[in-house]
Scaffold this motif. Sequence first.
Motif, PDB file in Angstrom:
ATOM      1  N   ASP A 190      -5.988  -4.942  -9.566  1.00 24.28           N
ATOM      2  CA  ASP A 190      -5.007  -5.424  -9.090  1.00 24.28           C
ATOM      3  C   ASP A 190      -5.007  -7.038  -8.985  1.00 24.28           C
ATOM      4  OD1 ASP A 190      -6.769  -5.791  -7.066  1.00 24.28           O
ATOM      5  OD2 ASP A 190      -5.663  -4.647  -5.482  1.00 24.28           O
TER       6      ASP A 190
ATOM      7  N   GLN B 216       0.787  -1.166  -0.047  1.00 21.08           N
ATOM      8  CA  GLN B 216      -0.005  -0.067  -0.189  1.00 21.08           C
ATOM      9  C   GLN B 216       0.709   1.257   0.140  1.00 21.08           C
ATOM     10  OE1 GLN B 216      -3.409   0.134  -0.248  1.00 21.08           O
ATOM     11  NE2 GLN B 216      -3.153   2.220  -0.651  1.00 21.08           N
TER      12      GLN B 216
ATOM     13  N   ARG C  36      -0.448   7.401  -8.613  1.00 19.12           N
ATOM     14  CA  ARG C  36      -0.602   5.924  -8.664  1.00 19.12           C
ATOM     15  C   ARG C  36      -1.802   5.319  -8.800  1.00 19.12           C
ATOM     16  NH1 ARG C  36       4.393   4.162  -8.859  1.00 19.12           N
ATOM     17  NH2 ARG C  36       6.330   5.120  -8.124  1.00 19.12           N
ATOM     18  N   ALA C  37      -1.953   4.378  -9.512  1.00 22.57           N
ATOM     19  CA  ALA C  37      -3.277   3.477  -9.478  1.00 22.57           C
ATOM     20  C   ALA C  37      -4.548   4.127  -9.503  1.00 22.57           C
ATOM     21  CB  ALA C  37      -3.194   2.540  -8.077  1.00 22.57           C
TER      22      ALA C  37
ATOM     23  N   ILE D 251      -7.027   1.114  -3.778  1.00 24.06           N
ATOM     24  CA  ILE D 251      -6.698   1.620  -4.995  1.00 24.06           C
ATOM     25  C   ILE D 251      -8.268   1.711  -6.035  1.00 24.06           C
ATOM     26  CG2 ILE D 251      -4.353   1.358  -5.053  1.00 24.06           C
ATOM     27  CD1 ILE D 251      -4.757  -0.920  -6.902  1.00 24.06           C
TER      28      ILE D 251
ATOM     29  N   TYR E 280       1.657   2.582  -3.499  1.00 24.96           N
ATOM     30  CA  TYR E 280       0.261   3.208  -3.788  1.00 24.96           C
ATOM     31  C   TYR E 280       0.369   4.627  -3.251  1.00 24.96           C
ATOM     32  CZ  TYR E 280      -0.647  -1.175  -6.454  1.00 24.96           C
ATOM     33  OH  TYR E 280      -0.673  -2.212  -7.139  1.00 24.96           O
TER      34      TYR E 280
ATOM     35  N   GLY F 110      -4.297  -0.295 -13.796  1.00 23.34           N
ATOM     36  CA  GLY F 110      -3.510  -1.110 -12.680  1.00 23.34           C
ATOM     37  C   GLY F 110      -2.384  -1.855 -13.234  1.00 23.34           C
TER      38      GLY F 110
END
Length: 386
Positions: A221, A163, A172-173, A217, A166, A181
């Motif tokens: 993923d 985490q 990001r994400a 996110i 991210y 992703g």
Amino acid sequence: MGKVRIGIIGLGNMGTGHAKYLVNNEVKGAELTAICETRPDRLQWAKENLGESVQLFDNLDEFLASDAIDGVLIATPHYDHPDVAIKAFQNGLHVLCEKPAGVYTKQVRQMNESAKASGKVFSMMYNQRTNPLYTKLKDLVSSGELGEIRRTNWIITNWYRSQSYYNSGGWRATWAGEGGGVLINQDPHQLDLWQWTIDMMPKRVRAFCYFGKHRDIEVEDDVTAFVEYENGATGIFVTTTGEAPGTNRFELSGDRGKIVIEDGKLTFWRLRVSEREFNETYQGGFGQPECWKCEIPIEGKEKGHMGITQNWVDAILHGTPLIAPGEEGIKGLMLSNAMLLSTWTDNWVDLPIDEDLFHQHLQAKINQSKVKKDTTYQTLEVKGSH
């Protein structure tokens, strides 16, 4: 042309890495002559580390219109790759673009058309195509050693990301910041190699993408995709950033055996006679073809980013065939777009995909994203290693 004068657009981790080997003259026939970057701290780094002969720009249009460069190496955020490349082609420049080619195929198709119209040399930074494991695999497949492809399976789950990774950047994400992703950020090399090594794209895809399954996110993923090929072969692609320890195993089954790439080795289980021939002639009931386990010797070393850059420069100067033609960047992206679209529509997706439908779904995600999308390449921090 004695040397190719190269300008780098974006001086994040990747752009900085390219700048270092270019300024050290590690690519024959190439000279780093310019940098385009909007962040003052990165321009200051360039001034202190790249020498006075490298011109610095903070405006893209002025950079492209200058007489300082013959070609550009694009290392900006994903969304901006096609737009920046198109501008470069319109200015009569050769282009080497970091992966992925873009975020959605409609945009990348426009880039490919611009490249063709320009007549300039266009390459993608698919450096894994220089990995001797995959070049040997491609050779075995194309030479017919494996026979007709029947199944492809790639489990690529060693992309573990915490985490905190991210949280390290607001872009990001996110749909607005990255456009996806694990498929768009970590997997472009595998998606490219998946189709490149067998020279075959699926005809349709059914995928199941999970969004924020393992991390807080917006984007995918965890992905499992099933594909069908025109010749009747099938395939599986499994990937995630939330699994530890992960696996990287690419397995191909054909009429004449099975090839597995795992742990840096290529193993070929070769049938003495093809499965088809054995099935047609064998009369013993239980039984199977004689099989030899072969550890295939791998010669050479991966040439990496420098290898692709050298190949691009050689193509410009000497007409050398490209290892990773830029126009082929759309293929791996087509696969990731198809997986997302299959999930969003909860249905099979035929290839080539409905590009307008994908863009509509993507735009809806962008509109709901926690970061605001800005179309200028300067807005988002240029990403480094993925």
